[in-house]
Design a protein around this motif. Structure first.
Motif, PDB file in Angstrom:
ATOM      1  N   GLU A  70      -5.502   2.364   6.649  1.00 56.57           N
ATOM      2  CA  GLU A  70      -5.140   2.640   7.891  1.00 56.57           C
ATOM      3  C   GLU A  70      -4.835   1.455   8.641  1.00 56.57           C
ATOM      4  N   ALA A  71      -4.809   0.215   7.964  1.00 53.30           N
ATOM      5  CA  ALA A  71      -4.410  -1.079   8.802  1.00 53.30           C
ATOM      6  C   ALA A  71      -3.131  -1.392   8.437  1.00 53.30           C
ATOM      7  N   GLY A  72      -2.174  -0.546   7.514  1.00 54.97           N
ATOM      8  CA  GLY A  72      -0.961  -0.901   7.171  1.00 54.97           C
ATOM      9  C   GLY A  72      -0.622  -1.864   5.866  1.00 54.97           C
ATOM     10  N   ASN A  73      -1.840  -2.006   5.193  1.00 53.00           N
ATOM     11  CA  ASN A  73      -1.890  -2.818   4.064  1.00 53.00           C
ATOM     12  C   ASN A  73      -1.977  -1.952   2.853  1.00 53.00           C
ATOM     13  N   PHE A  74      -1.102  -2.401   1.796  1.00 55.34           N
ATOM     14  CA  PHE A  74      -1.061  -1.650   0.461  1.00 55.34           C
ATOM     15  C   PHE A  74      -1.983  -2.094  -0.421  1.00 55.34           C
ATOM     16  N   SER A  75      -2.808  -1.544  -1.039  1.00 54.30           N
ATOM     17  CA  SER A  75      -3.841  -1.999  -1.931  1.00 54.30           C
ATOM     18  C   SER A  75      -3.297  -2.082  -3.633  1.00 54.30           C
ATOM     19  N   ASP A  76      -3.704  -2.724  -4.351  1.00 55.25           N
ATOM     20  CA  ASP A  76      -3.554  -2.653  -5.659  1.00 55.25           C
ATOM     21  C   ASP A  76      -4.368  -2.119  -6.438  1.00 55.25           C
ATOM     22  N   PRO A  77      -4.530  -0.919  -7.043  1.00 56.29           N
ATOM     23  CA  PRO A  77      -3.402   0.048  -7.244  1.00 56.29           C
ATOM     24  C   PRO A  77      -3.106   0.691  -5.769  1.00 56.29           C
ATOM     25  N   ALA A  78      -1.919   0.904  -5.553  1.00 59.21           N
ATOM     26  CA  ALA A  78      -1.775   1.789  -4.227  1.00 59.21           C
ATOM     27  C   ALA A  78      -1.936   3.246  -4.386  1.00 59.21           C
ATOM     28  N   VAL A  79      -2.000   3.767  -3.225  1.00 60.38           N
ATOM     29  CA  VAL A  79      -2.266   5.260  -3.132  1.00 60.38           C
ATOM     30  C   VAL A  79      -0.899   5.986  -3.100  1.00 60.38           C
ATOM     31  N   ILE A  80      -0.719   6.787  -4.343  1.00 64.80           N
ATOM     32  CA  ILE A  80       0.617   7.419  -4.537  1.00 64.80           C
ATOM     33  C   ILE A  80       0.493   8.623  -3.881  1.00 64.80           C
ATOM     34  N   LEU A  81       1.478   9.086  -2.994  1.00 65.09           N
ATOM     35  CA  LEU A  81       1.707  10.257  -2.450  1.00 65.09           C
ATOM     36  C   LEU A  81       2.563  11.306  -3.461  1.00 65.09           C
ATOM     37  N   TYR A  82       3.641  10.657  -4.174  1.00 64.16           N
ATOM     38  CA  TYR A  82       4.624  11.483  -4.637  1.00 64.16           C
ATOM     39  C   TYR A  82       5.402  10.802  -5.925  1.00 64.16           C
ATOM     40  N   ASN A  97       9.198  15.503   0.143  1.00 66.38           N
ATOM     41  CA  ASN A  97       8.228  16.217   0.902  1.00 66.38           C
ATOM     42  C   ASN A  97       6.812  15.731   0.037  1.00 66.38           C
ATOM     43  N   PHE A  98       5.821  15.316   0.750  1.00 65.94           N
ATOM     44  CA  PHE A  98       4.383  14.880   0.525  1.00 65.94           C
ATOM     45  C   PHE A  98       3.270  15.421   1.227  1.00 65.94           C
ATOM     46  N   SER A  99       2.042  15.409   0.560  1.00 66.45           N
ATOM     47  CA  SER A  99       0.956  15.602   1.308  1.00 66.45           C
ATOM     48  C   SER A  99      -0.071  14.418   1.390  1.00 66.45           C
ATOM     49  N   VAL A 100      -1.016  14.423   2.515  1.00 63.68           N
ATOM     50  CA  VAL A 100      -1.649  13.382   2.880  1.00 63.68           C
ATOM     51  C   VAL A 100      -3.160  13.622   2.046  1.00 63.68           C
ATOM     52  N   PRO A 101      -3.731  12.560   1.606  1.00 64.93           N
ATOM     53  CA  PRO A 101      -4.960  12.841   1.032  1.00 64.93           C
ATOM     54  C   PRO A 101      -6.034  13.406   2.002  1.00 64.93           C
ATOM     55  N   THR A 102      -7.082  14.105   1.510  1.00 59.25           N
ATOM     56  CA  THR A 102      -8.039  14.729   2.550  1.00 59.25           C
ATOM     57  C   THR A 102      -8.870  13.675   2.954  1.00 59.25           C
ATOM     58  N   THR A 103      -8.948  12.524   2.501  1.00 61.24           N
ATOM     59  CA  THR A 103      -9.688  11.445   2.870  1.00 61.24           C
ATOM     60  C   THR A 103      -9.207  10.641   3.871  1.00 61.24           C
ATOM     61  N   ILE A 104      -8.059  10.883   4.483  1.00 58.74           N
ATOM     62  CA  ILE A 104      -7.330  10.164   5.208  1.00 58.74           C
ATOM     63  C   ILE A 104      -7.681  10.068   6.749  1.00 58.74           C
ATOM     64  N   ALA A 105      -7.923   9.014   7.606  1.00 55.20           N
ATOM     65  CA  ALA A 105      -8.276   9.099   8.806  1.00 55.20           C
ATOM     66  C   ALA A 105      -7.954   7.757   9.547  1.00 55.20           C
ATOM     67  N   GLY A 106      -7.046   7.668  10.216  1.00 58.18           N
ATOM     68  CA  GLY A 106      -6.741   6.282  10.968  1.00 58.18           C
ATOM     69  C   GLY A 106      -5.407   6.554  11.932  1.00 58.18           C
ATOM     70  N   GLU A 107      -5.127   5.360  12.373  1.00 58.01           N
ATOM     71  CA  GLU A 107      -3.959   5.222  13.371  1.00 58.01           C
ATOM     72  C   GLU A 107      -2.795   4.542  12.973  1.00 58.01           C
ATOM     73  N   GLY A 108      -3.057   3.462  11.779  1.00 61.72           N
ATOM     74  CA  GLY A 108      -1.887   2.710  11.408  1.00 61.72           C
ATOM     75  C   GLY A 108      -1.330   2.632   9.872  1.00 61.72           C
ATOM     76  N   PHE A 109      -1.168   3.826   9.668  1.00 62.85           N
ATOM     77  CA  PHE A 109      -0.834   4.127   8.194  1.00 62.85           C
ATOM     78  C   PHE A 109       0.689   3.772   8.114  1.00 62.85           C
ATOM     79  N   LYS A 110       1.137   3.364   6.878  1.00 58.38           N
ATOM     80  CA  LYS A 110       2.633   3.008   6.661  1.00 58.38           C
ATOM     81  C   LYS A 110       3.080   3.727   5.162  1.00 58.38           C
ATOM     82  N   LEU A 111       4.154   4.000   4.984  1.00 63.26           N
ATOM     83  CA  LEU A 111       4.854   4.344   3.725  1.00 63.26           C
ATOM     84  C   LEU A 111       5.666   3.397   3.086  1.00 63.26           C
ATOM     85  N   ARG A 112       5.694   3.260   1.908  1.00 62.44           N
ATOM     86  CA  ARG A 112       6.980   2.525   1.221  1.00 62.44           C
ATOM     87  C   ARG A 112       7.451   3.173  -0.032  1.00 62.44           C
ATOM     88  N   VAL A 113       8.713   3.021  -0.383  1.00 60.37           N
ATOM     89  CA  VAL A 113       9.441   3.517  -1.490  1.00 60.37           C
ATOM     90  C   VAL A 113       9.468   2.888  -2.594  1.00 60.37           C
TER      91      VAL A 113
END
Length: 483
Positions: A70-82, A97-113
């Motif tokens: 939720e702070a915009g940081n990518f962990s290792d291993p990262a959360v894979i959406l697709y 097209n992707f789905s978000v995890p049911t555990t998600i809750a926050g204001e500052g998420f980011k994506l990367r490819v």
């Protein structure tokens, strides 16, 4: 033939490296049209786009969408959406097209490819709010009770129900959820002021709670409202009628409800209703209904006046328990005023219908127990009755009484004296207070003192009378007034 120099070799190496670099596919910054991902069990599909260089793309390449915290940081291993299959995406732009995890809750998420052949990672996307809304409908608090009351100096506990009484889907089933409590400030406004699954309030007001989904919070995921009041000994509470204060009895019963408390007792017109000891009471009658409630350490009461006829009416004589006196003329005119639609009237004497009397007025010539009934015959079919008594104003009594009790019970309410001193005898009746004030002086006494309520500034006040007959004979004595 020209000699191949070391300089030429270096140039060839550089051209090979640069060419190889330009041949490696580049992945652009992910983009999307949504401003936030507010997922729920019925909707959890979102689209992301990214550009990439098609040349140099390996045959085994796969594209992977990763999600930050939720702070915009990518962990290792990262959360894979697709993860795309091999060869699924070979033409730019890539669309996934992707789905978000049911555990998600926050204001500052980011994506990367990420690409796998060759291995490469895009820059991060713009930040966006993301929430999974386990419950996105209304839910209940305090068993759907719409009122509550607390004793002075105490508090009233508001809690989310588990199980929920509205959709049988209590938000308490999901420990990750958080809540914000609101206090109503106007018809469409409220102030958020506390968090948690329960709240102890010590200030009167109307409260409700919403599930805190941050930027995805909506009016749908909120509880019912509870109006909380403070009770003190002898204080006032409230009663609500499901059909309103004015309703049509022929439609059915109205439900009277009061605040949540420990015990209850309902009354109608001041009389206790046997067995009416619940928080609600049903009736189709007109009258004044009240309830006594008790809490831990205090008690309170409330009342409501119901009109089950949908019309107003009045009569110009004293209803029970009051008593009317027949005038010296031997007739008493009685009139009913009402707003009934197409009214019909009935008059009764000693429970017997008086034949032919069907207007809004009646001339009584007899003493006895009377009843007048008004029927509304159009619209809300209903009726209302008046009960009243007419007594002889000049009954034959032997002695002048020295005690009266004007309490409206029909017994000794007025000072009734022998017929030789009343209207028509020209006897003067004089009544004087203990302070020497004249409260009555007449030569036409109607056996009607006191006509108005006496001011009891002392216990059982005493008055004095002087009766002077036409031949100047006098009678004197005292009158004690008791409640």
């Amino acid at each position: 033939m020209r000699n191949f120099t070391f300089t030429n070799f270096i140039v060839l190496i550089l051209l090979f490296v640069v060419g190889k670099a330009y041949a490696q596919p580049k992945i652009g910054k992910p983009s999307f049209e949504f401003t936030k991902t507010c997922a729920n069990p019925d909707f959890n599909t979102f689209e992301v786009k990214f550009d990439f260089t098609e040349s140099g793309l390996g045959a085994s390449n796969q594209f992977i969408i990763e999600l930050s915290d939720e702070a915009g940081n990518f962990s290792d291993p990262a959360v894979i959406l697709y993860t795309s299959s091999v060869g699924e995406i070979i033409t730019s732009p890539g669309i996934i097209n992707f789905s978000v995890p049911t555990t998600i809750a926050g204001e500052g998420f980011k994506l990367r490819v990420k690409g796998t052949d060759p291995v490469e990672t895009s820059v991060s996307s713009d930040a966006f709010p993301a929430y999974y809304k386990f419950v996105d409908t209304g839910f209940s608090i305090n068993n759907l009770e719409n009122t509550g009351v607390f004793c002075s100096g105490g508090s009233y506990l508001l809690t989310i129900d588990n199980p929920d009484l509205i959709n049988n889907n209590s938000p308490l089933q999901y420990p990750s959820l958080s809540y914000t409590w609101h206090r109503v400030t106007g018809p469409t406004t409220s102030d958020p002021f506390a968090s948690g699954a329960s709240l102890a309030v010590s200030d009167p007001g109307t409260y409700f709670v919403v599930i805190n989904y941050g930027s995805c919070t909506s009016e749908t995921a909120r509880s019912n409202k509870v109006t909380v009041s403070e009770a003190s000994a002898g204080g006032a509470s409230s009663i609500t009628s499901s059909l309103g204060d004015s309703f049509c009895a022929s439609v059915g019963l109205t439900t009277l409800s009061t605040v949540s408390a420990n015990s209850y007792q309902w009354f109608k017109d001041g009389n206790e209703i046997s067995g009416a000891t619940e928080q609600t009471y049903q009736t189709n009658e007109s009258g004044t209904f009240s309830v006594n409630i008790t809490l831990n350490g205090c008690s309170t009461s409330a009342s409501i006046t119901l009109d089950a006829n949908q019309f107003t009416s009045s009569i110009d004589v004293s209803e029970l328990p009051g008593v009317n006196l027949m005038p010296a003329s031997g007739t008493l005119d009685i009139n009913i005023t009402d707003t009934a639609n197409s009214p019909e009237y009935e008059w009764y004497l000693n429970d017997t219908l008086i034949t032919g009397e069907n207007s809004s007025s009646y001339e009584a010539t007899q003493i006895g127990n009377y009843k007048a009934v008004i029927y509304q015959t159009i619209g809300c079919i209903s009726s209302k009755e008046f009960l009243f008594v007419i007594n002889d104003a000049f009954p034959e009594v032997e002695k002048i009484p020295n005690l009266i009790s004007p309490n409206g019970d029909g017994q000794n309410d007025t000072w009734v004296i022998p017929q030789t001193f009343v209207s028509g005898t020209n006897a003067e009746v004089l009544i004087i207070s203990s302070r020497g004030e004249i409260v009555l002086q007449t030569n036409d006494y109607q056996n009607n003192w006191p006509e108005n309520e006496l001011d009891f500034k002392s216990v059982n006040p005493v008055y004095y009378y002087i009766i002077t007959t036409e031949d100047q004979k006098t009678r004197k004595g005292s009158i004690t007034v008791v409640k």
